[in-house]
Design a protein around this motif. Structure first.
Motif, PDB file in Angstrom:
ATOM      1  N   MET A   1      16.358   5.912  -0.500  1.00  0.00           N
ATOM      2  CA  MET A   1      15.104   6.529  -0.939  1.00  0.00           C
ATOM      3  C   MET A   1      14.272   5.547  -1.764  1.00  0.00           C
ATOM      4  SD  MET A   1      13.715   9.378  -0.368  1.00  0.00           S
ATOM      5  CE  MET A   1      12.171  10.096  -0.850  1.00  0.00           C
ATOM      6  N   ILE A   2      14.963   4.959  -2.775  1.00  0.00           N
ATOM      7  CA  ILE A   2      14.256   4.011  -3.641  1.00  0.00           C
ATOM      8  C   ILE A   2      13.825   2.793  -2.830  1.00  0.00           C
ATOM      9  CG2 ILE A   2      14.494   2.483  -5.640  1.00  0.00           C
ATOM     10  CD1 ILE A   2      16.469   4.619  -6.747  1.00  0.00           C
ATOM     11  N   GLY A   3      14.761   2.336  -1.981  1.00  0.00           N
ATOM     12  CA  GLY A   3      14.452   1.175  -1.140  1.00  0.00           C
ATOM     13  C   GLY A   3      13.235   1.430  -0.283  1.00  0.00           C
ATOM     14  N   ASN A   4      13.177   2.663   0.230  1.00  0.00           N
ATOM     15  CA  ASN A   4      12.049   3.049   1.056  1.00  0.00           C
ATOM     16  C   ASN A   4      10.732   2.918   0.288  1.00  0.00           C
ATOM     17  OD1 ASN A   4      10.958   3.854   3.369  1.00  0.00           O
ATOM     18  ND2 ASN A   4      12.085   5.780   3.528  1.00  0.00           N
ATOM     19  N   LYS A   5      10.776   3.403  -0.951  1.00  0.00           N
ATOM     20  CA  LYS A   5       9.585   3.360  -1.791  1.00  0.00           C
ATOM     21  C   LYS A   5       9.173   1.907  -2.035  1.00  0.00           C
ATOM     22  CE  LYS A   5       7.841   5.939  -5.747  1.00  0.00           C
ATOM     23  NZ  LYS A   5       8.275   6.637  -6.979  1.00  0.00           N
ATOM     24  N   LYS A   6      10.178   1.089  -2.362  1.00  0.00           N
ATOM     25  CA  LYS A   6       9.919  -0.322  -2.622  1.00  0.00           C
ATOM     26  C   LYS A   6       9.245  -0.976  -1.413  1.00  0.00           C
ATOM     27  CE  LYS A   6      12.702  -3.329  -5.549  1.00  0.00           C
ATOM     28  NZ  LYS A   6      14.072  -3.834  -5.725  1.00  0.00           N
ATOM     29  N   LEU A   7       9.791  -0.631  -0.263  1.00  0.00           N
ATOM     30  CA  LEU A   7       9.263  -1.203   0.970  1.00  0.00           C
ATOM     31  C   LEU A   7       7.802  -0.812   1.154  1.00  0.00           C
ATOM     32  CD1 LEU A   7      10.847  -2.906   3.066  1.00  0.00           C
ATOM     33  CD2 LEU A   7      10.673  -0.937   4.571  1.00  0.00           C
ATOM     34  N   ARG A   8       7.533   0.474   0.837  1.00  0.00           N
ATOM     35  CA  ARG A   8       6.170   0.961   1.017  1.00  0.00           C
ATOM     36  C   ARG A   8       5.213   0.240   0.065  1.00  0.00           C
ATOM     37  NH1 ARG A   8       6.492   7.060   1.171  1.00  0.00           N
ATOM     38  NH2 ARG A   8       5.196   7.035  -0.696  1.00  0.00           N
ATOM     39  N   CYS A  13       1.079  -3.804  -0.921  1.00  0.00           N
ATOM     40  CA  CYS A  13       0.676  -5.068  -1.555  1.00  0.00           C
ATOM     41  C   CYS A  13       0.273  -6.087  -0.495  1.00  0.00           C
ATOM     42  CB  CYS A  13       1.825  -5.646  -2.391  1.00  0.00           C
ATOM     43  SG  CYS A  13       2.005  -4.812  -3.958  1.00  0.00           S
ATOM     44  N   ALA A  14       1.109  -6.198   0.522  1.00  0.00           N
ATOM     45  CA  ALA A  14       0.839  -7.190   1.561  1.00  0.00           C
ATOM     46  C   ALA A  14      -0.502  -6.938   2.216  1.00  0.00           C
ATOM     47  CB  ALA A  14       1.952  -7.156   2.607  1.00  0.00           C
ATOM     48  N   LYS A  15      -0.937  -5.687   2.202  1.00  0.00           N
ATOM     49  CA  LYS A  15      -2.207  -5.380   2.835  1.00  0.00           C
ATOM     50  C   LYS A  15      -3.371  -5.604   1.870  1.00  0.00           C
ATOM     51  CE  LYS A  15      -4.129  -2.013   5.941  1.00  0.00           C
ATOM     52  NZ  LYS A  15      -4.254  -0.572   6.171  1.00  0.00           N
ATOM     53  N   TRP A  16      -3.174  -5.193   0.607  1.00  0.00           N
ATOM     54  CA  TRP A  16      -4.334  -5.149  -0.277  1.00  0.00           C
ATOM     55  C   TRP A  16      -4.482  -6.359  -1.183  1.00  0.00           C
ATOM     56  CZ3 TRP A  16      -8.165  -2.226   0.996  1.00  0.00           C
ATOM     57  CH2 TRP A  16      -7.912  -1.113   1.797  1.00  0.00           C
ATOM     58  N   ILE A  17      -3.404  -7.102  -1.448  1.00  0.00           N
ATOM     59  CA  ILE A  17      -3.572  -8.298  -2.280  1.00  0.00           C
ATOM     60  C   ILE A  17      -4.452  -9.337  -1.593  1.00  0.00           C
ATOM     61  CG2 ILE A  17      -2.357 -10.277  -3.282  1.00  0.00           C
ATOM     62  CD1 ILE A  17      -0.265  -8.394  -4.283  1.00  0.00           C
ATOM     63  N   PRO A  18      -4.206  -9.639  -0.313  1.00  0.00           N
ATOM     64  CA  PRO A  18      -5.135 -10.566   0.346  1.00  0.00           C
ATOM     65  C   PRO A  18      -6.564 -10.061   0.288  1.00  0.00           C
ATOM     66  CG  PRO A  18      -3.248 -10.162   1.735  1.00  0.00           C
ATOM     67  CD  PRO A  18      -3.106  -9.234   0.580  1.00  0.00           C
ATOM     68  N   PHE A  19      -6.732  -8.753   0.473  1.00  0.00           N
ATOM     69  CA  PHE A  19      -8.073  -8.184   0.425  1.00  0.00           C
ATOM     70  C   PHE A  19      -8.720  -8.432  -0.932  1.00  0.00           C
ATOM     71  CE2 PHE A  19     -10.884  -4.664  -0.702  1.00  0.00           C
ATOM     72  CZ  PHE A  19     -11.823  -4.775   0.307  1.00  0.00           C
ATOM     73  N   ALA A  20      -7.944  -8.172  -1.996  1.00  0.00           N
ATOM     74  CA  ALA A  20      -8.506  -8.317  -3.345  1.00  0.00           C
ATOM     75  C   ALA A  20      -8.902  -9.772  -3.612  1.00  0.00           C
ATOM     76  CB  ALA A  20      -7.493  -7.841  -4.381  1.00  0.00           C
ATOM     77  N   VAL A  21      -8.011 -10.703  -3.242  1.00  0.00           N
ATOM     78  CA  VAL A  21      -8.318 -12.119  -3.490  1.00  0.00           C
ATOM     79  C   VAL A  21      -9.546 -12.538  -2.695  1.00  0.00           C
ATOM     80  CG1 VAL A  21      -7.447 -14.469  -3.296  1.00  0.00           C
ATOM     81  CG2 VAL A  21      -5.912 -12.625  -3.962  1.00  0.00           C
ATOM     82  N   LEU A  22      -9.580 -12.131  -1.436  1.00  0.00           N
ATOM     83  CA  LEU A  22     -10.734 -12.486  -0.599  1.00  0.00           C
ATOM     84  C   LEU A  22     -12.013 -11.893  -1.155  1.00  0.00           C
ATOM     85  CD1 LEU A  22      -9.265 -12.175   2.992  1.00  0.00           C
ATOM     86  CD2 LEU A  22     -10.110 -14.238   1.906  1.00  0.00           C
TER      87      LEU A  22
END
Lengths: 289, 326
Positions: A1-8, A13-22
């Motif tokens: 369950m926790i792992g699932n959350k971490k993954l999500r 992050c993988a989607k929105w961090i590049p967006f924020a930096v760009l």
């Protein structure tokens, strides 16, 4: 369950961090545009008192600089509309002519065999290695001797042998099967007709890319026009040269300069918005920069 | 019978000759416009420039021109009394400094941005356009915008951060302005090339690498960079060559100052050209600069040969795909 959350979380992050930096970088990249445009619309009072504002204070904008530069009294000192017209004239005519010359030369080099052909091609290839700075002054001297300095003709004609464009078009023409043109010739079509009706349509993509870059090259050319037009009348200048003169003679008129710069940018930005896909594709397929 | 055959072969020969003449006329028709402009406005000035560079040129009395061989070159490179030696050395040194400062920025920033864009976040196409857009604007307009951005009294930068810096009158600030302007103006095409290169890298390599515990910067260093090595070399060399051509930024923004620290060889050549006459010294100076650029071009040529082959292979593959679809 926790792992699932971490993954999500990680996925988010993988989607929105590049967006924020760009986004941060994009804002940095847009600020010069926005501030320059905003300042060109500010009143003199606003420029002096709120220079850091990206846009004019509310309700304080003025379009006076634009109207004055384009058709008002400012146009007598800095005829920006005239410069714009000259630049368009130079860019369009040198694009059309240089692409036509390049395509015709490429056709001759691909579909005909003749003595010295290899020599001619390697001469063209070698000429691309020579940086234009070596030719700058001798070229200017020749243009002056031909009595072409001081007018746009002196900008158009020397640039009509676009070797790089010719090589790019040639490499695309080489992919066209010779049987097609031979069949056309057997059917009695003249070479001009074969060129125009068969080869040009098939090489269209390369020709368009070369034309786009020829247009941009002519529009942004700076060094050579500066020489050729150094003694020209004010209304014979192109935008690049005129703006340079304006930036050194208009004193403290920041808003006026920025307005003129913006007027010069509008056509090329529209051009860019319409052609950006082809331009970026062209950089990758041809290596032109 | 015999007569007929002779007539026929004569007729054939005539026909052959006619087609040969037609062919050459056609070659002339198609090649001439390009070749004539090329000869008059490329070959001739090139030869003229090289010829003049071997003479001590007398603008007032052209018959008194004196052949000095490589004398002009020697003076430019070694004669410390000569003003052109000073121009050349100072200009080359400044240009070299600019290359050292700008090339890393113009590689790292577009690479990082292309890497992020390649992750295809929301709006990546718009971002790509925004970074590419400044490159299409004439340097004359860019020069005006950046001069005013860094204006001491009314500029954005000083007023935003409450500074009183005279950006264009002091070093290192003058270089900073030129650098910021150059990066803003010209990362676009590098970014586009990097993005295309990154999009081609096989995704499975990344997956395999992360399974092996290779993540983050390590992944970029060991996986990404080696896979785009060829394109990287192209970008590196074209950027170096482009930076050697520094002219507009320093001409417009700093006007070569402060104390000639942003003067470049091109600015000296341009200034000399607008004076009457044209001396062997200036021509020799242009050729010296040209040789430096040619050396860069040659390095690029040899380091990117592979890439050219790769592109043509890819293109052929695409053509085949298109044919298959048709």
């Amino acid at each position: 369950m926790i792992g699932n959350k971490k993954l999500r979380v990680r996925k988010l992050c993988a989607k929105w961090i590049p967006f924020a930096v760009l986004l941060v970088f994009a804002i940095l990249w847009l600020i010069p545009f926005v501030w320059a445009f905003g300042t060109s619309l500010k009143t003199e009072y606003d420029i002096a008192n709120h220079p850091a504002g990206l846009l004019p204070s509310w309700g304080q904008w003025t379009f006076e600089r634009y109207s004055s530069l384009l058709w008002g009294e400012y146009a007598n000192i800095y005829p920006v509309a005239r410069w714009l017209l000259n630049s368009v004239l130079v860019a369009v005519s040198s694009t059309v002519l240089s692409v036509a010359f390049a395509a015709m030369a490429a056709y001759a080099l691909v579909f005909f065999d003749f003595k010295l052909k290899k020599l001619v091609i390697s001469l063209f290839l070698m000429s691309m290695m020579i940086p234009s700075i070596i030719n700058l002054i001798p070229l200017y001297v020749i243009v002056r001797d031909f009595k072409m300095s001081g007018s746009v003709v002196g900008l158009i004609i020397p640039g009509l042998a676009n070797v790089f464009g010719m090589i790019v078009i040639r490499s695309f023409f080489s992919g066209i099967p010779k049987e097609l043109t031979e069949a056309a010739t057997l059917d009695g079509a003249s070479q001009m007709r074969t060129f125009w009706k068969i080869v040009v349509p098939l090489g269209k993509n390369a020709i368009i890319v070369v034309a786009l870059f020829a247009f941009m090259g002519s529009w942004n050319d700076f060094l050579f026009p500066q020489l050729v037009l150094s003694n020209a009348d004010l209304d014979k200048l192109t935008l690049a040269v005129g703006l340079t003169i304006m930036s050194s003679t208009s004193g403290n008129d920041i808003g006026g300069r920025l307005a003129a710069a913006f007027i010069s940018m509008i056509p090329v930005l529209i051009f860019f918005i319409c052609t950006q896909n082809k331009l970026m594709e062209g950089i990758n397929t041809t290596g032109i920069k | 019978m015999d007569n007929d055959e002779i007539e026929l072969s004569k007729e054939l020969q005539r026909q052959k000759r006619k087609t040969a003449v037609m062919k050459h006329l056609n070659i002339l028709l198609f090649l001439a416009p390009f070749a004539i402009v090329f000869a008059i406005f490329f070959l001739y000035p090139l030869g003229y420039g090289i010829y003049v560079s071997f003479f001590k040129w007398n603008i007032y009395n052209p018959s008194a021109n004196e052949f000095v061989g490589f004398g002009n070159y020697f003076k430019i490179l070694f004669d410390s009394e000569n003003i052109y030696h000073e121009y050349f050395m100072q200009g080359m040194w400044n240009t070299f400094l600019f290359v050292l400062m700008s090339v890393p920025c113009m590689l790292i920033i577009p690479f990082a941005l292309a890497y992020l864009i390649n992750m295809k976040p929301f709006g990546w196409k718009v971002f790509k356009c925004i970074f590419f857009a400044p490159g299409v604007i004439s340097i004359a307009a860019v020069g005006i915008i950046f001069t005013e951005l860094f204006n001491t009294d009314y500029g954005l930068i000083n007023n935003l951060f409450n500074l009183q810096i005279q950006w264009t009158n002091q070093q290192p600030y003058a270089w900073i302005v030129i650098l910021v302007c150059s990066v803003w103006w010209s990362i676009g095409s590098n970014l586009v090339i990097f993005h295309a290169a990154l999009a081609e890298v096989d995704k499975t390599i990344y997956e395999a690498a992360s399974l092996d515990g290779c993540v983050g910067l390590k992944k970029i260093w060991y996986i990404t960079l080696p896979s785009i090595k060829n394109q990287f070399m192209v970008v590196l060399m074209t950027t170096v060559i482009g930076s050697f051509g520094l002219y507009g930024q320093s001409y417009l923004i700093t006007k070569g100052g402060p104390d000639d620290t942003t003067q470049t060889v091109i600015m000296r050549i341009q200034a000399a050209a607008s004076k009457p006459g044209f001396t062997g010294m200036v021509s020799a100076m242009a050729i010296c600069l040209g040789i430096v650029i040619i050396i860069c071009t040659v390095i690029q040529h040899f380091s990117t040969k592979e890439r050219g082959e790769k592109i043509s292979r890819r293109k052929r593959g695409k053509d085949k795909n298109a044919e298959a679809k048709a």
